[in-house]
Design an enzyme around this catalytic site. Structure first.
Site, PDB file in Angstrom:
ATOM      1  N   LYS A   5       4.519   0.721  -6.312  1.00 16.64           N
ATOM      2  CA  LYS A   5       5.140   0.226  -6.361  1.00 16.64           C
ATOM      3  C   LYS A   5       5.163  -0.742  -7.556  1.00 16.64           C
ATOM      4  CE  LYS A   5       8.834   1.205  -3.525  1.00 16.64           C
ATOM      5  NZ  LYS A   5       8.918   2.717  -2.554  1.00 16.64           N
ATOM      6  N   GLU A  63      -0.721  -6.580   1.400  1.00 18.66           N
ATOM      7  CA  GLU A  63      -1.092  -4.928   2.545  1.00 18.66           C
ATOM      8  C   GLU A  63      -1.416  -5.633   3.543  1.00 18.66           C
ATOM      9  OE1 GLU A  63      -0.163  -3.261   4.788  1.00 18.66           O
ATOM     10  OE2 GLU A  63       0.763  -2.371   2.880  1.00 18.66           O
ATOM     11  N   ALA A 115       0.697  -1.234   0.051  1.00 18.88           N
ATOM     12  CA  ALA A 115       0.274   0.019  -0.111  1.00 18.88           C
ATOM     13  C   ALA A 115       0.725   1.178  -0.060  1.00 18.88           C
ATOM     14  CB  ALA A 115      -1.019  -0.359   1.148  1.00 18.88           C
ATOM     15  N   CYS A 142      12.232   3.997   3.177  1.00 14.77           N
ATOM     16  CA  CYS A 142      12.558   4.847   2.982  1.00 14.77           C
ATOM     17  C   CYS A 142      13.028   5.948   4.124  1.00 14.77           C
ATOM     18  CB  CYS A 142      11.319   5.574   1.973  1.00 14.77           C
ATOM     19  SG  CYS A 142       9.949   5.826   3.596  1.00 14.77           S
ATOM     20  N   ASP A 157       9.062  -3.690   0.241  1.00 18.08           N
ATOM     21  CA  ASP A 157       9.341  -2.715   1.139  1.00 18.08           C
ATOM     22  C   ASP A 157       9.052  -2.041   1.670  1.00 18.08           C
ATOM     23  OD1 ASP A 157       9.797   0.197   0.187  1.00 18.08           O
ATOM     24  OD2 ASP A 157       7.776   0.789  -0.216  1.00 18.08           O
ATOM     25  N   GLY A 186       0.732   1.603  -3.710  1.00 14.22           N
ATOM     26  CA  GLY A 186      -0.134   0.988  -4.961  1.00 14.22           C
ATOM     27  C   GLY A 186       1.016   1.292  -5.536  1.00 14.22           C
TER      28      GLY A 186
END
Length: 424
Positions: free
Chosen positions: A113, A131, A109, A228, A175, A111
């Protein structure tokens, strides 16, 4: 921007004075606006002015930040609003994936990637997008359905569920949830929530997620690890842990010097870092690893979704209400042979926005009665049941635009390069 002193001290030591000064200056700058065109829906008809993002074929930097919410073409799935660094996934996939694969985006989530991967994978691939959080999974499903890729399945599970289901993948993207340092200039809340304890907690959680999903990656399969955040505890140290404890080789991702991507800041493993003030995007860390082959390789049998909570995938089944058959909105938005089953009715801008707010709308006088596909500039948005003097709005309630604002100017993100033709 006031940053936590412990963050500043650690990051300066990690990066050195020169790189830290560039990052610190970059955090004070306005983030660039960018979008990624959807090749499933735009090729041959739509384009976008703006600098190309060099590591992603459909990526474009925009000169400003328009009111995306009020662009019907966004809701039609013609493009996705995504920050440029995250589009680096496209380059990684195109570098290492040359034939159809079974891929999992584990923490997907909202969405960005997943839809990026859907555009980059070889034809014939299958993509699972997951997710764990229920509410975020609903947002993921909406964005995947609007993007229109019928080979994407959305689930709401935790990593261990995939292992229990016996699923096997050629590519796994993790991720993972992180301390969010790369979001500092976009989200003041990320600064307020940061602490050294959170960094340590995130690093441990990331390892737990990786260990849970590792059995689902086939021997010889590709793991893409990303965060990130800037610190080495969640980045280089975790990549080294994957290689050492789980058994993988870190791959070198080829990059151009003009992309201004920073390499490893701890050790010598080949990784990629995007830093505000250095590269043109937000903070992102990404590494690619190849799972080592242990003994005889397992057969390439992918298995089925036993016990997984599937919430979207392909064209959904219609609903039956009394004597009426109501098609699922995915039928209008997915690229499939069923997309043109109901007549297309084009609307003007104000009607399209009213439709997307799930308000009552009146369609053109020559619109056929019954179920019709409501379009804007020839692009499907969803369904309505036209009864003449008005139309029953069948747009999903949970997707509606909640704001009552109407821009004085129509957002012009995409430019029509060719007139609309047959249903694609």
């Amino acid at each position: 921007m006031t940053l936590p002193s412990e963050f500043e001290e650690y990051t300066r030591r990690l990066m050195g004075d020169i790189l830290w000064a560039q990052l610190r200056a970059g955090l004070e700058q306005e983030p660039p606006a960018s979008i990624r065109l959807n090749p499933l829906k735009t090729v041959g008809r739509w384009t976008c002015h703006g600098d190309r993002i060099p590591w992603c074929a459909g990526g474009r930097y925009l000169a400003g930040r328009p009111a995306f919410t009020f662009d019907p073409l966004l809701h039609a799935g013609l493009y996705y609003v995504q920050e440029a660094s995250s589009m680096f996934l496209s380059h990684v996939l195109r570098t290492f994936v040359k034939e159809p694969v079974m891929m999992l985006d584990l923490c997907a989530a909202p969405g960005g990637k997943t839809t990026c991967a859907a555009s980059a994978l070889p034809e014939g691939s299958e993509l699972w997008s997951n997710e764990p959080d229920r509410r975020r999974a609903a947002v993921l499903a909406e964005n995947v359905v609007k993007y229109g890729a019928p080979f994407v399945t959305v689930t709401n599970n935790v990593a261990a569920d995939y292992a229990s289901a016996g699923m096997q993948f050629d590519v796994v993207l993790t991720d993972v949830p992180c301390s969010g340092e790369g979001m500092f200039r976009k989200d003041s809340g990320a600064i307020a929530e940061w602490s050294t304890e959170k960094v340590a907690s995130c690093a441990a959680l990331q390892r737990s997620i990786l260990a849970d999903i590792w059995p689902c990656l086939r021997p010889g399969g590709l793991l893409i690890y990303s965060t990130c955040t800037f610190n080495a505890h969640e980045d280089e140290e975790n990549v080294e842990w994957i290689a050492r404890e789980l058994g993988a080789d870190v791959l070198e991702i080829p990059v151009e010097s003009s992309w201004h991507i920073t390499g490893s800041l701890s050790g010598s493993i080949p990784v990629c870092r995007f830093l505000p003030g250095v590269s043109r995007g937000e903070g992102l860390f990404m590494a690619a690893l190849r799972k080592r082959r242990a003994g005889s390789e397992a057969p390439k049998a992918h298995g089925k979704s036993h016990g997984l909570h599937v919430i979207a995938g392909g064209v959904g089944e219609p609903q039956r209400k009394c004597k009426n058959v109501i098609p699922d909105v995915s039928q209008a938005l997915m690229i499939s042979s069923k997309r043109g089953e109901y007549p297309f009715v084009d609307t003007d801008y104000s009607t399209a926005i009213a439709y997307l707010r799930r308000e009552a709308v009146t369609l053109p006088a020559d619109a056929p009665r019954g179920i019709v596909t409501v379009c804007y500039r020839g692009e499907p948005l969803g369904y309505a049941k036209n009864i003449g003097n008005r139309a029953n709005n069948l747009y999903p309630q949970e997707w509606r635009i909640k704001s009552t604002h109407l821009p004085t100017e129509i957002p012009e993100v995409l430019i029509e390069a060719a007139p609309s033709g047959t249903v694609r």
